[in-house]
Design an enzyme around this catalytic site. Structure first.
Site, PDB file in Angstrom:
ATOM      1  N   ASN A  13      -5.982   1.960   2.292  1.00  9.83           N
ATOM      2  CA  ASN A  13      -5.795   0.522   2.077  1.00  9.83           C
ATOM      3  C   ASN A  13      -6.668  -0.217   3.095  1.00  9.83           C
ATOM      4  OD1 ASN A  13      -4.909  -2.098   1.793  1.00  9.83           O
ATOM      5  ND2 ASN A  13      -2.857  -1.721   2.619  1.00  9.83           N
ATOM      6  N   LYS A  15      -7.186  -3.291   3.316  1.00 12.69           N
ATOM      7  CA  LYS A  15      -6.666  -4.642   3.611  1.00 12.69           C
ATOM      8  C   LYS A  15      -7.813  -5.663   3.536  1.00 12.69           C
ATOM      9  CE  LYS A  15      -3.171  -2.383   6.365  1.00 12.69           C
ATOM     10  NZ  LYS A  15      -2.129  -2.488   7.361  1.00 12.69           N
ATOM     11  N   HIS A 101       3.406  -4.185  -0.688  1.00 15.32           N
ATOM     12  CA  HIS A 101       3.094  -3.794   0.696  1.00 15.32           C
ATOM     13  C   HIS A 101       3.875  -4.695   1.656  1.00 15.32           C
ATOM     14  CE1 HIS A 101       0.867  -3.202   4.412  1.00 15.32           C
ATOM     15  NE2 HIS A 101       0.467  -2.060   3.893  1.00 15.32           N
ATOM     16  N   GLU A 103       3.092  -6.161   4.253  1.00 18.09           N
ATOM     17  CA  GLU A 103       2.401  -7.400   4.664  1.00 18.09           C
ATOM     18  C   GLU A 103       2.538  -8.470   3.590  1.00 18.09           C
ATOM     19  OE1 GLU A 103      -1.330  -5.538   5.583  1.00 18.09           O
ATOM     20  OE2 GLU A 103      -0.386  -4.562   7.293  1.00 18.09           O
ATOM     21  N   GLU A 173       6.815   3.274   3.975  1.00 15.43           N
ATOM     22  CA  GLU A 173       6.051   2.768   5.108  1.00 15.43           C
ATOM     23  C   GLU A 173       6.986   1.997   6.044  1.00 15.43           C
ATOM     24  OE1 GLU A 173       1.652   2.394   4.137  1.00 15.43           O
ATOM     25  OE2 GLU A 173       2.570   0.549   3.461  1.00 15.43           O
ATOM     26  N   GLY A 179       0.171  -0.237  11.572  1.00 18.76           N
ATOM     27  CA  GLY A 179      -0.805  -0.890  12.437  1.00 18.76           C
ATOM     28  C   GLY A 179      -0.401  -0.942  13.896  1.00 18.76           C
ATOM     29  N   SER A 219       0.412   4.235  10.572  1.00 14.32           N
ATOM     30  CA  SER A 219      -0.368   4.832  11.669  1.00 14.32           C
ATOM     31  C   SER A 219      -0.669   6.314  11.453  1.00 14.32           C
ATOM     32  CB  SER A 219       0.332   4.606  13.016  1.00 14.32           C
ATOM     33  OG  SER A 219       0.428   3.208  13.286  1.00 14.32           O
TER      34      SER A 219
HETATM   35  C1  PEP Z   1      -0.750   0.331   5.656  1.00 13.18           C
HETATM   36  O1  PEP Z   1      -1.163  -0.799   5.795  1.00 13.18           O
HETATM   37  O2  PEP Z   1      -0.309   0.681   4.538  1.00 13.18           O
HETATM   38  C2  PEP Z   1      -0.767   1.217   6.795  1.00 13.18           C
HETATM   39  C3  PEP Z   1      -0.068   2.311   6.726  1.00 13.18           C
HETATM   40  O3  PEP Z   1      -1.526   0.826   7.880  1.00 13.18           O
HETATM   41  P1  PEP Z   1      -1.839   1.689   9.184  1.00 13.18           P
HETATM   42  O4  PEP Z   1      -2.252   3.065   8.715  1.00 13.18           O
HETATM   43  O5  PEP Z   1      -2.950   0.973   9.864  1.00 13.18           O
HETATM   44  O6  PEP Z   1      -0.597   1.744   9.989  1.00 13.18           O
END
Ligand code: PEP
Length: 257
Positions: A13, A15, A101, A103, A173, A179, A219
């Site tokens: 992703n 973003k 997601h 976000e 998630e 992040g 992460s």
């Molecule tokens: C995500 O945005 O779905 C995500 C898992 O981000 P990150 O890997 O940067 O934590």
């Protein structure tokens, strides 16, 4: 009955990152790095910003790396300024659409109901949803993780039949791991993935539950991917930051083989 062997899906992703030339450079490098991976066991997808989808789709022609979008509206067309519909994404060659997601839930008012509507649109246009669920830190600390995740799963899947759901992808998630550099332990991830699969068994049936892919996201990096992906109910990864570097994303995908 022997457990079903599910393929792994590693999706990146991006973003709101990468201009079109930057995105093309990333996928060119990535294609070279993953060319020898066994595509029947580990599937790869990238989710660039909407603007780059067409160019990235062309660059991915002939590659086993699939195209994904980061969101879509639930209506097929109409007066929804600034939005993009599922048929538009299908037309560009998207195989997957990320829905719900954290976000989008946190910054753009996404609810279980709108996640359900978007999922319906994705499926209706012939693509596969990647439905994101996950608890906040406060919810985990209040021991509400499974309650929150199960509510999100049930809300997203409302009204869908088992035959449809069997082809879906869910992504667990934990919001506190996105992040932040703070990853769920493999045991924490496995516990929630197992609970989701058991919920799918209750909502539908055991066979359906065994077919749904459940990715982990939060992460994921080259050095923790193999351990997370080695858990029996972890069927892949949704990768944010580390998907912006071809070498890191390819290393994570190799951890899934
Ligand atoms: C995500 O945005 O779905 C995500 C898992 O981000 P990150 O890997 O940067 O934590």
């Amino acid at each position: 009955m022997a457990a079903q062997v599910r393929r792994k899906l590693i999706a990146g992703n991006w973003k709101m990152n990468k201009t079109i030339p930057e995105g093309l450079a990333l996928v060119r490098e990535l294609k070279g790095l993953v060319a020898s991976l066994p595509g029947e066991r580990v599937e790869l997808a990238v989710a660039p910003p909407f603007l780059s989808l067409q160019a990235v789709a062309k660059e991915l022609e002939g590659s086993f790396v699939k195209l994904a979008a980061q969101n879509c509206h639930w209506e097929a067309s109409g007066a929804y300024t600034g939005e993009v519909s599922a048929p538009m994404l299908k037309d560009l060659g998207c195989a997957y659409v990320i829905v719900g997601h954290s976000e989008r839930r946190q910054y753009f008012g996404e609810t279980d109901e709108t996640v359900n509507k978007r999922t319906r649109a994705v499926v209706g246009a012939g693509m596969t949803p990647i439905i994101c669920v996950g608890e906040t830190l406060a919810e985990r600390e209040a021991n509400r993780t499974l309650e929150v995740v199960e509510r999100q799963v049930a809300g997203a899947l409302k009204g869908f039949q088992a035959a449809e759901v069997a082809g879906f992808v869910l992504a667990y998630e934990p919001v506190w791991a996105i992040g932040t550099g703070r990853t769920a332990t493999s045991a924490q991830a496995q516990e929630v993935h197992r609970a989701i699969r058991e919920q799918l068994g209750r909502l539908y049936d055991r066979g359906t539950a065994e077919r749904v892919l459940i990715q982990y996201g939060g992460s994921v990096k080259p050095d923790n991917a193999a351990e997370l992906l080695g858990q029996p109910d972890v069927d892949g990864a949704l990768v944010g930051g580390a998907s912006l570097k071809a070498g890191d994303f390819a290393a994570i995908a190799k951890g899934g083989v």
